[in-house]
Every structure is written in structure tokens, then in C-alpha cells.
Motif scaffolding. Sequence first.
Motif, PDB file in Angstrom:
ATOM      1  N   VAL A 129       5.830   5.433   1.853  1.00 16.57           N
ATOM      2  CA  VAL A 129       6.191   3.850   1.060  1.00 16.57           C
ATOM      3  C   VAL A 129       7.573   4.450   0.461  1.00 16.57           C
ATOM      4  O   VAL A 129       7.491   5.007  -0.536  1.00 16.57           O
ATOM      5  CB  VAL A 129       5.172   3.536   0.395  1.00 16.57           C
ATOM      6  N   ALA A 162      10.127  -1.778   0.234  1.00 10.85           N
ATOM      7  CA  ALA A 162       9.119  -2.643   0.354  1.00 10.85           C
ATOM      8  C   ALA A 162       9.247  -3.972  -0.454  1.00 10.85           C
ATOM      9  O   ALA A 162       8.659  -5.346  -0.278  1.00 10.85           O
ATOM     10  CB  ALA A 162       7.704  -2.054   0.017  1.00 10.85           C
ATOM     11  N   ARG A 163       9.906  -4.021  -1.815  1.00  6.95           N
ATOM     12  CA  ARG A 163      10.094  -4.994  -2.577  1.00  6.95           C
ATOM     13  C   ARG A 163      10.926  -6.150  -2.005  1.00  6.95           C
ATOM     14  O   ARG A 163      10.843  -7.340  -2.401  1.00  6.95           O
ATOM     15  CB  ARG A 163      10.512  -4.650  -4.180  1.00  6.95           C
ATOM     16  N   SER A 187      12.603  -9.009   3.923  1.00 11.21           N
ATOM     17  CA  SER A 187      12.702  -8.574   5.259  1.00 11.21           C
ATOM     18  C   SER A 187      12.898  -9.485   6.153  1.00 11.21           C
ATOM     19  O   SER A 187      12.683 -10.581   6.298  1.00 11.21           O
ATOM     20  CB  SER A 187      11.450  -7.890   5.471  1.00 11.21           C
ATOM     21  N   LEU A 245       4.175  -2.090  11.146  1.00 10.13           N
ATOM     22  CA  LEU A 245       4.665  -1.598   9.751  1.00 10.13           C
ATOM     23  C   LEU A 245       5.361  -0.757   9.842  1.00 10.13           C
ATOM     24  O   LEU A 245       5.069   0.268  10.411  1.00 10.13           O
ATOM     25  CB  LEU A 245       3.586  -1.573   8.769  1.00 10.13           C
ATOM     26  N   ASP A 254       8.635   3.309   6.337  1.00  7.98           N
ATOM     27  CA  ASP A 254       8.914   3.177   4.786  1.00  7.98           C
ATOM     28  C   ASP A 254       8.209   1.927   4.331  1.00  7.98           C
ATOM     29  O   ASP A 254       8.611   1.552   3.019  1.00  7.98           O
ATOM     30  CB  ASP A 254      10.286   3.485   4.593  1.00  7.98           C
ATOM     31  N   ALA A 255       7.604   1.090   5.068  1.00  3.81           N
ATOM     32  CA  ALA A 255       7.229  -0.214   4.533  1.00  3.81           C
ATOM     33  C   ALA A 255       8.310  -1.275   4.166  1.00  3.81           C
ATOM     34  O   ALA A 255       8.095  -2.159   3.652  1.00  3.81           O
ATOM     35  CB  ALA A 255       6.024  -0.137   3.448  1.00  3.81           C
ATOM     36  N   SER A 256       9.316  -0.989   4.804  1.00  2.00           N
ATOM     37  CA  SER A 256      10.744  -2.086   4.393  1.00  2.00           C
ATOM     38  C   SER A 256      10.603  -3.117   5.151  1.00  2.00           C
ATOM     39  O   SER A 256      11.315  -4.215   4.667  1.00  2.00           O
ATOM     40  CB  SER A 256      11.927  -1.180   4.930  1.00  2.00           C
ATOM     41  N   LEU A 258       7.786  -5.004   4.989  1.00  2.00           N
ATOM     42  CA  LEU A 258       6.263  -5.404   4.622  1.00  2.00           C
ATOM     43  C   LEU A 258       6.255  -6.967   4.617  1.00  2.00           C
ATOM     44  O   LEU A 258       5.216  -7.546   5.290  1.00  2.00           O
ATOM     45  CB  LEU A 258       6.083  -5.056   3.173  1.00  2.00           C
ATOM     46  N   ILE A 289       2.590  -2.014  -5.401  1.00  3.53           N
ATOM     47  CA  ILE A 289       3.080  -2.077  -4.364  1.00  3.53           C
ATOM     48  C   ILE A 289       2.362  -0.930  -3.297  1.00  3.53           C
ATOM     49  O   ILE A 289       2.398  -1.280  -1.960  1.00  3.53           O
ATOM     50  CB  ILE A 289       4.642  -1.867  -4.433  1.00  3.53           C
ATOM     51  N   ARG A 290       2.059   0.273  -3.900  1.00  2.00           N
ATOM     52  CA  ARG A 290       1.814   1.198  -2.868  1.00  2.00           C
ATOM     53  C   ARG A 290       0.265   0.981  -2.287  1.00  2.00           C
ATOM     54  O   ARG A 290       0.017   1.024  -1.096  1.00  2.00           O
ATOM     55  CB  ARG A 290       1.756   2.511  -3.503  1.00  2.00           C
ATOM     56  N   CYS A 316       0.825  -1.792   0.168  1.00  2.00           N
ATOM     57  CA  CYS A 316       1.215  -1.273   1.599  1.00  2.00           C
ATOM     58  C   CYS A 316       0.092  -0.570   2.377  1.00  2.00           C
ATOM     59  O   CYS A 316      -0.177  -0.482   3.634  1.00  2.00           O
ATOM     60  CB  CYS A 316       2.418  -0.182   1.280  1.00  2.00           C
TER      61      CYS A 316
END
Length: 403
Positions: free
Chosen positions: A199, A204-205, A208, A217, A220-222, A224, A290-291, A294
Motif C-alpha cells: 500500500v 490511496a488517499r 482515482s 485493486l 499500491d492501492a492507488s 482504491l 487507510i492501511r 486497503c
Amino acid sequence: MNRRLLHLTVENFRTLTRVELPLGPLTVMVGPNAAGKSNVLHVFEFLADISRSGIDASLEALGGYPEVSYRGGARSPASMRIGVQGMWTEHATESEPDSYNLSLLYRRRAHGELDEYVLSRNERFVQHPLPDGPAVIKLQRTAASVSGQEPADRQTERLTVGRMDSALHAKLALPSNAPSLTAMQTLSEHLRDIRVFDVDVRAARRPSPIGFPGLLLANDASNLADFLMELRGEDDVWEALMDDIRTVLPHIEDIEVRPVTGRGDRVTVVLKERGLRGTTRLADASFGTIRLLCLLTLFHDPHPPVMTCIEEIDHGIHPHALELLALRLREASERTQFLVTTHSPVFVDRLEPEEFVVCERDDLGRSRIPAISTERIHSIIEASEGLPLGELWFSGSVGGSAW
């Protein structure tokens, strides 16, 4: 057929000089920093990159053969080998698995300068697309040979390939209906799709883009926000995910996915928190929140790839949340394999001995994986009168400690 990988063999890839690692539905590696756990994940990244880009480009991206191979000793080793066994064809079994072996040979050029070397590859596939016996494909130097029960597999003409071509990347000149060709393409797709999940909280924040990537997914969860929007369309999955989030993050009442103002092609995540007016942007949520979001989202993915690797699953996670993560991880391993690293005794407490792999490193920089057998772990647990596995590991009773 339950497609999965059964075994990994590695020789001279970074610190992995000789590794024989069984792969179950869930495999969790523990041990001190620099023991070689991450290098096991990098092996799968390397194979995935070969299937996408070929051998030369994959080596170049990592700095070349001398950097990728074991760097102990006065010079680079003369060979590096990676092998996987598994079931990716219809008639493969655990007792008669499919296999793929890649050997990279690093030889001094005859009559050349002392530091002049030539790199070549050997490649071998053994696959079971038909019930009558395996199909065997070999690539050696500039020639390829194929043997199998199907006429389309039996080649009377010599197949010519490039010296560094990989059949994972470059399609052999076989008929399109050749079972061995289909089997190689299936393996290539599986390896290419292996997810090494790490992650990137900052990515992720962010909002997207909306699009096809939302169906999977990102590593890197980019994406999300886009992926959560896809999950909202599957009521049972979304309800189960929200139940888990409210369990480990009880201040979160709801999660919304909204279009970004003025950007109809992007979506963002906002949180509805208990006791607060309005909503909280995901950009303002904590690292651990956030982790957790994810990882739980990953475990509820209804369409995962054949394998997912996760680096330091416990990083930034409160110990009380690890129990639920371990439970959901084991449930998710019924749909896809997981290969995970951790430094958390609390997480290890939730594992079975068959899921637990101790990693160590010797004074010559060589990784020992596994450093102790599963049978030995069972006997140590019995002798301890049932102490938790994490406590035994943290105390050094099963090896893999940092001191």
C-alpha cells in the motif's frame, strides 16, 4: 480445477542461494530484517516482469545479472535458477504437477577478456493439458523443442528462437490449437497477474480515475476509490466489508464514493464518522486507517488473481485488528493463494504451523528458507505444552529471531 502454485525453487537470486519453499493456500514468512523474505516476493515480481517484458528487459530493470544474482564470493555465480511447480493445466495434480524452470547461465567468453561474459538461458515446461501424458517444451540456446501427445504439439521442423527469448513472453511458432501453447499462455497470464501488494498510503488517499483498472485493486492501492465504487455494486460483498471496517474502526459509520467536483472522470472516498458533522476526506484519515481499509478491501475482492503477495501485513496496524485480519486472510486464501511477510508475534499467534515459515540468514549472506521444518515446529509446540506460536518465535525457540 483449482489452479494454484505448489512449490518454489530458487538458486542464486540475490540472497536466495538455495531455497525450496512449499506454497500452501496461505504461507507466512517471519524472521529478522534482511533475512530474505522480501527477495522471495521479488522472485515472483521478476517472473511477472519476464512474462510482460522478456528476460533482457527484466534483468536490465534490476541492474543486470551481476546485481540480481548472489553477490557473495569473488565473482558472480555461473548460473541462476528459478522453478515453480503447480496446477495450471486441466490434468495436472499435486502428485503430477505442471512445472516451469528457468536457468540463466553466465559464462566467460572463450578467448575473450577476463571480464567478458556471455549470458544465455535454458527454459523447460512440463505441462498436462491432455490426459495421455505431459507435454514437454525446452528452449536451449537458439532452438526450441516440443513433445506431446497432440499432433499440433509434435513439430517436425526445427523451431528457432532468440538466445534470450522466453516462452513466457515470446509466443513459439506453434499452431494456435497446440495444447502446449495454450498451457504456456495460461502460466504466463497467471505469473503476470500475481499481485505484490504494498500500500502506498499517499496514493490511496488521492482521487482515482474511473475505468477498467477499478475491476482490480492496484498493487499500491492507488485506485482504491474506483475499486470501492465497483464493490458497492455487489451488495453482499459491500455489506461484509462494511461489517469488518466497523469492527476494527468503530468510529466509521459509513464510507461513500463521490465524484470529484468539476472532474466527472474521477471519484474520491469520504468517511462518515460517529459524533462528527459532515464527512471526513480520506486524505485526512490516519496512516493505519487507510492501511486497514486497503487490506480489508483486498481480502473481500471477489475476483482475485491466482496469488497475492503482501509485504509486512502488520505495518501500521493496531494489534487488536490483527486477529480479524488473520481470519479474513485465511478465508480469502480459499479463493486465491497468499504469500505474506510479518514481524508481528500477535499475528503469528493466529497461524497454523503449516502456514508458518521461518527465515534466517547466515554469515555469508545466504538466506535459509525455511530455516526449520514444519515437523520440528510441531514438536517444539508439543514440548512447550501448547505455547502460542508467536510467543515461541519471539523468544527464539523456533529460530528466526533478530538476536
